[in-house]
Write a protein that holds these residues in place. Structure first.
Motif, PDB file in Angstrom:
ATOM      1  N   ARG A 132     -20.469 -69.525 -42.686  1.00  0.00           N
ATOM      2  CA  ARG A 132     -19.067 -69.859 -42.349  1.00  0.00           C
ATOM      3  C   ARG A 132     -18.717 -71.180 -42.749  1.00  0.00           C
ATOM      4  NH1 ARG A 132     -16.790 -65.904 -38.327  1.00  0.00           N
ATOM      5  NH2 ARG A 132     -18.417 -64.930 -37.520  1.00  0.00           N
ATOM      6  N   LEU A 133     -19.592 -72.083 -42.500  1.00  0.00           N
ATOM      7  CA  LEU A 133     -19.343 -73.591 -42.919  1.00  0.00           C
ATOM      8  C   LEU A 133     -19.073 -73.681 -44.440  1.00  0.00           C
ATOM      9  CD1 LEU A 133     -21.682 -75.359 -40.409  1.00  0.00           C
ATOM     10  CD2 LEU A 133     -19.319 -75.689 -40.647  1.00  0.00           C
ATOM     11  N   LEU A 134     -20.004 -73.081 -45.136  1.00  0.00           N
ATOM     12  CA  LEU A 134     -20.063 -73.016 -46.680  1.00  0.00           C
ATOM     13  C   LEU A 134     -18.746 -72.534 -47.062  1.00  0.00           C
ATOM     14  CD1 LEU A 134     -21.717 -73.125 -49.416  1.00  0.00           C
ATOM     15  CD2 LEU A 134     -22.234 -70.580 -48.862  1.00  0.00           C
ATOM     16  N   ALA A 135     -18.399 -71.328 -46.477  1.00  0.00           N
ATOM     17  CA  ALA A 135     -17.172 -70.683 -47.009  1.00  0.00           C
ATOM     18  C   ALA A 135     -15.996 -71.579 -46.445  1.00  0.00           C
ATOM     19  CB  ALA A 135     -17.265 -69.395 -46.492  1.00  0.00           C
ATOM     20  N   GLY A 136     -15.976 -72.230 -45.549  1.00  0.00           N
ATOM     21  CA  GLY A 136     -15.129 -73.167 -44.905  1.00  0.00           C
ATOM     22  C   GLY A 136     -14.032 -72.300 -44.102  1.00  0.00           C
ATOM     23  N   THR A 137     -14.737 -71.362 -43.521  1.00  0.00           N
ATOM     24  CA  THR A 137     -14.043 -70.354 -42.375  1.00  0.00           C
ATOM     25  C   THR A 137     -14.320 -71.012 -41.050  1.00  0.00           C
ATOM     26  OG1 THR A 137     -15.919 -68.831 -42.486  1.00  0.00           O
ATOM     27  CG2 THR A 137     -13.569 -68.468 -43.719  1.00  0.00           C
ATOM     28  N   LEU A 138     -15.202 -71.916 -40.819  1.00  0.00           N
ATOM     29  CA  LEU A 138     -15.495 -72.578 -39.418  1.00  0.00           C
ATOM     30  C   LEU A 138     -15.155 -74.048 -39.796  1.00  0.00           C
ATOM     31  CD1 LEU A 138     -16.560 -72.394 -36.712  1.00  0.00           C
ATOM     32  CD2 LEU A 138     -18.964 -72.765 -37.458  1.00  0.00           C
ATOM     33  N   ASP A 139     -14.285 -74.360 -38.738  1.00  0.00           N
ATOM     34  CA  ASP A 139     -13.885 -75.739 -38.989  1.00  0.00           C
ATOM     35  C   ASP A 139     -15.013 -76.787 -38.546  1.00  0.00           C
ATOM     36  OD1 ASP A 139     -12.182 -77.915 -38.669  1.00  0.00           O
ATOM     37  OD2 ASP A 139     -12.534 -78.183 -36.728  1.00  0.00           O
ATOM     38  N   ILE A 178     -21.662 -68.999 -56.843  1.00  0.00           N
ATOM     39  CA  ILE A 178     -22.231 -67.709 -56.948  1.00  0.00           C
ATOM     40  C   ILE A 178     -21.318 -66.779 -57.380  1.00  0.00           C
ATOM     41  CG2 ILE A 178     -22.848 -66.023 -54.823  1.00  0.00           C
ATOM     42  CD1 ILE A 178     -22.635 -68.116 -52.954  1.00  0.00           C
ATOM     43  N   GLY A 179     -22.090 -66.073 -58.356  1.00  0.00           N
ATOM     44  CA  GLY A 179     -21.279 -65.039 -59.067  1.00  0.00           C
ATOM     45  C   GLY A 179     -21.253 -63.648 -58.425  1.00  0.00           C
ATOM     46  N   CYS A 180     -22.326 -63.245 -57.676  1.00  0.00           N
ATOM     47  CA  CYS A 180     -22.531 -62.063 -56.724  1.00  0.00           C
ATOM     48  C   CYS A 180     -23.515 -62.424 -55.829  1.00  0.00           C
ATOM     49  CB  CYS A 180     -22.717 -60.594 -57.593  1.00  0.00           C
ATOM     50  SG  CYS A 180     -23.936 -60.724 -58.292  1.00  0.00           S
ATOM     51  N   PHE A 181     -23.337 -61.771 -54.634  1.00  0.00           N
ATOM     52  CA  PHE A 181     -24.434 -61.762 -53.536  1.00  0.00           C
ATOM     53  C   PHE A 181     -25.027 -60.565 -53.230  1.00  0.00           C
ATOM     54  CE2 PHE A 181     -25.538 -62.471 -49.029  1.00  0.00           C
ATOM     55  CZ  PHE A 181     -26.934 -62.998 -49.371  1.00  0.00           C
ATOM     56  N   VAL A 182     -26.272 -60.491 -53.024  1.00  0.00           N
ATOM     57  CA  VAL A 182     -26.926 -59.147 -52.574  1.00  0.00           C
ATOM     58  C   VAL A 182     -27.835 -59.358 -51.557  1.00  0.00           C
ATOM     59  CG1 VAL A 182     -28.176 -56.971 -53.134  1.00  0.00           C
ATOM     60  CG2 VAL A 182     -26.662 -58.221 -55.045  1.00  0.00           C
ATOM     61  N   GLU A 183     -27.679 -58.985 -50.321  1.00  0.00           N
ATOM     62  CA  GLU A 183     -28.645 -59.112 -49.114  1.00  0.00           C
ATOM     63  C   GLU A 183     -29.181 -57.816 -48.677  1.00  0.00           C
ATOM     64  OE1 GLU A 183     -26.692 -60.811 -45.663  1.00  0.00           O
ATOM     65  OE2 GLU A 183     -28.476 -60.775 -44.527  1.00  0.00           O
ATOM     66  N   LEU A 184     -30.403 -58.224 -49.037  1.00  0.00           N
ATOM     67  CA  LEU A 184     -31.339 -56.930 -48.284  1.00  0.00           C
ATOM     68  C   LEU A 184     -31.854 -57.316 -46.789  1.00  0.00           C
ATOM     69  CD1 LEU A 184     -34.522 -54.955 -49.869  1.00  0.00           C
ATOM     70  CD2 LEU A 184     -34.818 -56.076 -47.547  1.00  0.00           C
ATOM     71  N   HIS A 185     -31.587 -55.936 -45.948  1.00  0.00           N
ATOM     72  CA  HIS A 185     -31.662 -56.342 -44.526  1.00  0.00           C
ATOM     73  C   HIS A 185     -32.440 -54.916 -43.814  1.00  0.00           C
ATOM     74  CE1 HIS A 185     -30.547 -57.532 -40.501  1.00  0.00           C
ATOM     75  NE2 HIS A 185     -30.485 -58.749 -40.923  1.00  0.00           N
ATOM     76  N   VAL A 186     -33.158 -55.042 -42.933  1.00  0.00           N
ATOM     77  CA  VAL A 186     -33.639 -53.835 -42.085  1.00  0.00           C
ATOM     78  C   VAL A 186     -32.582 -53.326 -41.581  1.00  0.00           C
ATOM     79  CG1 VAL A 186     -33.951 -55.011 -39.931  1.00  0.00           C
ATOM     80  CG2 VAL A 186     -35.375 -53.397 -40.342  1.00  0.00           C
ATOM     81  N   GLU A 187     -32.346 -51.700 -41.661  1.00  0.00           N
ATOM     82  CA  GLU A 187     -31.407 -51.290 -40.984  1.00  0.00           C
ATOM     83  C   GLU A 187     -31.330 -51.383 -39.495  1.00  0.00           C
ATOM     84  OE1 GLU A 187     -30.943 -47.165 -41.364  1.00  0.00           O
ATOM     85  OE2 GLU A 187     -28.897 -47.124 -40.489  1.00  0.00           O
ATOM     86  N   HIS A 348     -23.375 -59.812 -40.839  1.00  0.00           N
ATOM     87  CA  HIS A 348     -24.292 -60.343 -41.465  1.00  0.00           C
ATOM     88  C   HIS A 348     -23.458 -61.600 -42.564  1.00  0.00           C
ATOM     89  CE1 HIS A 348     -27.136 -57.312 -41.016  1.00  0.00           C
ATOM     90  NE2 HIS A 348     -26.150 -56.499 -41.033  1.00  0.00           N
ATOM     91  N   ASP A 349     -24.461 -62.590 -43.054  1.00  0.00           N
ATOM     92  CA  ASP A 349     -23.950 -63.550 -43.939  1.00  0.00           C
ATOM     93  C   ASP A 349     -23.239 -62.950 -45.132  1.00  0.00           C
ATOM     94  OD1 ASP A 349     -24.729 -65.996 -42.795  1.00  0.00           O
ATOM     95  OD2 ASP A 349     -26.737 -65.184 -43.152  1.00  0.00           O
ATOM     96  N   ALA A 350     -23.763 -61.600 -45.506  1.00  0.00           N
ATOM     97  CA  ALA A 350     -23.083 -60.851 -46.742  1.00  0.00           C
ATOM     98  C   ALA A 350     -21.465 -60.690 -46.225  1.00  0.00           C
ATOM     99  CB  ALA A 350     -23.986 -59.668 -47.079  1.00  0.00           C
ATOM    100  N   GLY A 351     -21.227 -60.394 -45.154  1.00  0.00           N
ATOM    101  CA  GLY A 351     -20.072 -60.047 -44.710  1.00  0.00           C
ATOM    102  C   GLY A 351     -19.023 -61.385 -44.873  1.00  0.00           C
ATOM    103  N   VAL A 352     -19.567 -62.487 -44.650  1.00  0.00           N
ATOM    104  CA  VAL A 352     -18.613 -63.617 -45.037  1.00  0.00           C
ATOM    105  C   VAL A 352     -18.514 -63.860 -46.290  1.00  0.00           C
ATOM    106  CG1 VAL A 352     -18.810 -66.296 -44.514  1.00  0.00           C
ATOM    107  CG2 VAL A 352     -19.755 -64.726 -42.587  1.00  0.00           C
ATOM    108  N   LEU A 353     -19.725 -63.897 -46.831  1.00  0.00           N
ATOM    109  CA  LEU A 353     -19.406 -64.070 -48.621  1.00  0.00           C
ATOM    110  C   LEU A 353     -18.461 -63.060 -49.159  1.00  0.00           C
ATOM    111  CD1 LEU A 353     -23.175 -65.230 -49.255  1.00  0.00           C
ATOM    112  CD2 LEU A 353     -20.973 -66.658 -49.054  1.00  0.00           C
ATOM    113  N   ALA A 354     -18.613 -61.669 -48.624  1.00  0.00           N
ATOM    114  CA  ALA A 354     -17.761 -60.611 -49.207  1.00  0.00           C
ATOM    115  C   ALA A 354     -16.292 -60.978 -49.326  1.00  0.00           C
ATOM    116  CB  ALA A 354     -17.735 -59.532 -48.363  1.00  0.00           C
ATOM    117  N   HIS A 355     -15.849 -61.759 -48.542  1.00  0.00           N
ATOM    118  CA  HIS A 355     -14.451 -62.337 -48.825  1.00  0.00           C
ATOM    119  C   HIS A 355     -14.134 -63.142 -49.830  1.00  0.00           C
ATOM    120  CE1 HIS A 355     -13.323 -60.578 -45.043  1.00  0.00           C
ATOM    121  NE2 HIS A 355     -14.070 -61.144 -44.454  1.00  0.00           N
ATOM    122  N   HIS A 356     -15.416 -63.846 -50.403  1.00  0.00           N
ATOM    123  CA  HIS A 356     -15.337 -64.837 -51.642  1.00  0.00           C
ATOM    124  C   HIS A 356     -15.579 -64.178 -53.077  1.00  0.00           C
ATOM    125  CE1 HIS A 356     -13.835 -67.663 -48.643  1.00  0.00           C
ATOM    126  NE2 HIS A 356     -14.924 -67.058 -47.730  1.00  0.00           N
TER     127      HIS A 356
END
Ligand SMILES: [Zn+2]
Length: 402
Positions: A132-139, A178-187, A348-356
């Protein structure tokens, strides 16, 4: 080099919690040890490791960006969490790099493995803090003053790990690589168990947030104070817990949870003067989530008033519904021979990055569906199936021709 489970075995002793499972929180000693482990493993693979201005780690295969294919996850946990939530994605990324190297894979795009800081919000209360800090969505000013339960601010915590607190905040340069992001996660559910398949893709993430409700009453003696004379904030707090279940049950697919409640001062023979309750609520859409939270807070207000108490409500974080890039998902489903897509209730972080950037997630089967608890598990064969799937995906995205 070793597979994902062997990599996880190497960190099995780090940050164990005396209550069971793991407590590894952003910028604490255990998480710092895991960062060292990651840096050593990435460096051993010839990757260049950098820490960005928000304390996220980046291990680059090739020159950093632009248009990089990035994979990764996080190394921190919830209090008393499992071994797989976060570290599986990081270990699988390293193991996928090994597979690609062994196959003599040639990149046509830069590739990086990222480790995001404080994804669970287990220490400072805000999930996906690093992304969130990286993406600027957290002040950044708000973030710097967040405190852990010992009163340590985020600014102090990052400084202790060599990250300059004054530089925390929006990082368009890193995000722009980042051109695209793929996060692998335990379900974090039993979807893949029911489907009988080890690996799937994410379709969406429920809208979710955290609210802190602070009830104030009158601290007093548990024996000497007649019931009629009490203003006990624990009563409306208890009503809130029940209202949360009731409100969530009235909206299909909604969830509401109270997992943390702190009475002050907290003595067996003391009526508390205040009770802080943290509410986690999630539902399929923003409207449904807001509706559930409104019902709960209204019930809390009524219960507080009936007991002569007050309640203050503060939203600590909120993330709207995330729908992952359907073009990328369909493309990856094809690469993986028709892997199924599942919605998830976990953030997930992927959810934050999905907006960008175009973003996808791979899930690895969890035999019991239990997560955020010591019983969280993935079988070794399924972990390796996850690594193989991630390697195929990375080869497709970063390989020639793209
Ligand atoms: Zn996670």
């Amino acid at each position: 080099m070793s597979g994902a489970t062997s990599l996880l075995d190497a960190i099995a002793g780090v940050g164990t919690d005396r209550r069971g499972g793991y407590s590894r929180h952003g910028f604490d000693r255990a998480e710092a040890e895991l960062r060292e482990w990651f840096t050593a493993e990435a460096t051993a693979r010839g990757l260049d490791v950098h820490t960005d201005r928000n304390g996220n780690l980046w291990a680059w295969w090739g020159e950093p960006g632009p248009d990089a294919v990035v994979t990764g996850s996080h190394l921190d946990s919830v209090p008393g969490g499992g071994a797989f939530d976060g570290p599986l994605g990081v270990a699988s990324a390293l193991a996928a790099v090994d597979l690609l190297r062994a196959e003599g894979f040639t990149r046509s795009r830069p590739l990086a493995v990222a480790v995001f800081a404080e994804e669970e919000g287990g220490r400072f209360g805000v999930p996906c803090l690093g992304s969130r800090l990286l993406a600027g969505t957290l002040d950044a000013d708000t973030a710097r003053t967040l405190r852990d339960t010992d009163g340590v601010t985020l600014a102090e915590a990052v400084k202790a790990r060599g990250v300059a607190p004054e530089h925390l905040g929006s990082d368009p340069e890193t995000l722009g690589r980042i051109g695209c992001f793929v996060e692998l996660h335990v379900e974090q559910g039993r979807g893949l168990v029911d489907l009988g398949t080890p690996v799937g893709l994410a379709s969406s993430i429920l809208a979710h947030g955290r609210w802190r409700l602070s009830f104030s009453g009158e601290g007093n003696h548990a024996g000497a104070t007649a019931l009629a004379d009490r203003r006990d904030p624990m009563l409306p707090a208890a009503s809130l817990v029940l209202a949360a279940r009731r409100a969530a049950a009235s909206v299909p697919g909604a969830r509401a949870t109270v997992g943390r409640l702190v009475p002050t001062p907290g003595g067996t023979n003391v009526i508390p003067s205040t009770v802080d309750v943290w509410l986690d609520a999630r539902a399929s859409g923003d409207g449904e989530t807001r509706h559930v939270v409104a019902e709960i807070t209204e019930a809390a207000r009524e219960a507080a008033e009936a007991e002569g108490c007050t309640v203050a409500v503060r939203e600590e974080s909120y993330t709207g519904t995330v729908t992952f890039d359907s073009t990328l998902r369909d493309e990856l489903a094809g690469v993986l021979g028709g892997a199924p897509a599942l919605a998830t209730g976990a953030g997930h972080d992927a959810g934050v990055l999905a907006h960008h950037v175009p973003t996808a997630m791979l899930f690895v089967r969890n035999p019991t569906g239990v997560s955020h608890a010591p019983a969280e598990h993935a079988e070794a064969d399924d972990c390796e199936a996850g690594v193989a799937a991630l390697a195929r995906v990375l080869a497709h995205l970063a390989g020639a021709p793209c």
